[in-house]
Motif scaffolding. Structure first.
Motif, PDB file in Angstrom:
ATOM      1  N   ARG A  99       0.831  -1.205   0.000  1.00 31.22           N
ATOM      2  CA  ARG A  99       0.000   0.000   0.000  1.00 31.22           C
ATOM      3  C   ARG A  99       0.870   1.260   0.000  1.00 31.22           C
TER       4      ARG A  99
ATOM      5  N   VAL B 101      -4.908   2.706  -3.984  1.00 28.94           N
ATOM      6  CA  VAL B 101      -5.339   1.332  -3.736  1.00 28.94           C
ATOM      7  C   VAL B 101      -6.836   1.307  -3.447  1.00 28.94           C
TER       8      VAL B 101
ATOM      9  N   VAL C 141      -7.425  -4.682  -1.275  1.00 26.43           N
ATOM     10  CA  VAL C 141      -6.463  -5.786  -1.248  1.00 26.43           C
ATOM     11  C   VAL C 141      -7.234  -7.015  -0.781  1.00 26.43           C
TER      12      VAL C 141
ATOM     13  N   VAL D 219      -3.886  -7.008  -5.226  1.00 23.63           N
ATOM     14  CA  VAL D 219      -3.983  -5.559  -5.105  1.00 23.63           C
ATOM     15  C   VAL D 219      -4.741  -4.996  -6.302  1.00 23.63           C
TER      16      VAL D 219
END
Length: 244
Positions: A209, A219, A222, A240
């Protein structure tokens, strides 16, 4: 001593070891959310997913630093629909533009040099259009996958298209901070042997991240598995999903 396997045999062995699986379904579904996208498959290998993306109607570029892998990809049905580039992200020209960038099959872990990793993320941001998406997978270091990369857990055998028969197994050991060394052992039918070493980087979720944020990428999520499980569940992955 050089490799006992030719470049063609190495590509055939890779394909034998890496069949279409749940991860390929995940990446293909992700890309198909935006039909007729311009897609970059960064680290495309022998083109298994690359060709499927082109077959689904996307404009696909596959890039890989290994000429033997690209030669195998170019020889497969449908390869003429893909633009193949030998190299890394640095080979992408100033006018390159993509709606989606993928790094699959844990390619991100093979980029172990930190300067190269930062450069790769910077190149990805550069070629993504505004709102363009990045998706990649990396094994969750908390699951310690390397502890299962032992001869007892990984022994297998293959027969290549040219008739070459061989037995394979892995062993592994921590290399240095965040890195794991893997050795693939190959035993051939005539008793000859060869070894191939590789080193993989295991980066935590928070490290990933932070790296993407530093590269100017946002981001979105995840995931821990190919069915959308949270981190810590599923397939012990760090999948991701990000955007520019």
């Amino acid at each position: 001593m050089g490799s006992l396997l030719s470049a063609t045999q190495r590509a055939d062995l890779y394909d034998a070891e890496n069949r279409w699986a749940a991860d390929d379904d995940f990446f293909l579904t992700f890309v198909n959310e935006r039909p007729a996208s311009r897609v970059l498959d960064l680290g495309c290998g022998t083109g298994r997913l690359t060709l499927a993306l082109a077959g689904a109607g996307h404009e696909v570029t596959g890039i890989d630093p290994h000429p033997g892998s690209l030669a195998a990809a170019r020889a497969k049905p449908g390869a003429d629909a893909v633009t193949w580039v030998e190299g890394t992200s640095t080979a992408l020209g100033p006018d390159a533009a993509f709606d989606t960038v993928l790094m699959t099959a844990h390619v991100a872990q093979a980029i172990i040099d930190e300067d190269q990793w930062r450069r790769t993320l910077a190149d990805i941001r550069r070629v993504l259009v505004p709102g363009g998406r990045l998706v990649f997978d990396s094994r969750d270091p908390r699951a310690k996958a390397w502890e299962r990369w032992t001869p007892a857990c990984t022994r297998n055998q293959f027969t290549l298209p040219d008739g070459t028969r061989l037995h394979l197994w892995l062993d592994s050991a921590p290399h240095e901070a965040g890195l794991v060394k893997i050795t693939e052992h190959r035993l051939f039918a005539d008793g000859s042997r060869e070894l191939e070493d590789a080193v993989l980087a295991f980066r935590s979720e928070w490290r990933l991240r932070g790296d993407l944020l530093a590269a100017g990428l946002h981001v979105d999520a995840v995931l821990g598995g190919w069915s959308g499980e949270p981190v810590g569940r599923g397939a012990a992955e760090l999948i991701v999903l990000a955007h520019r």
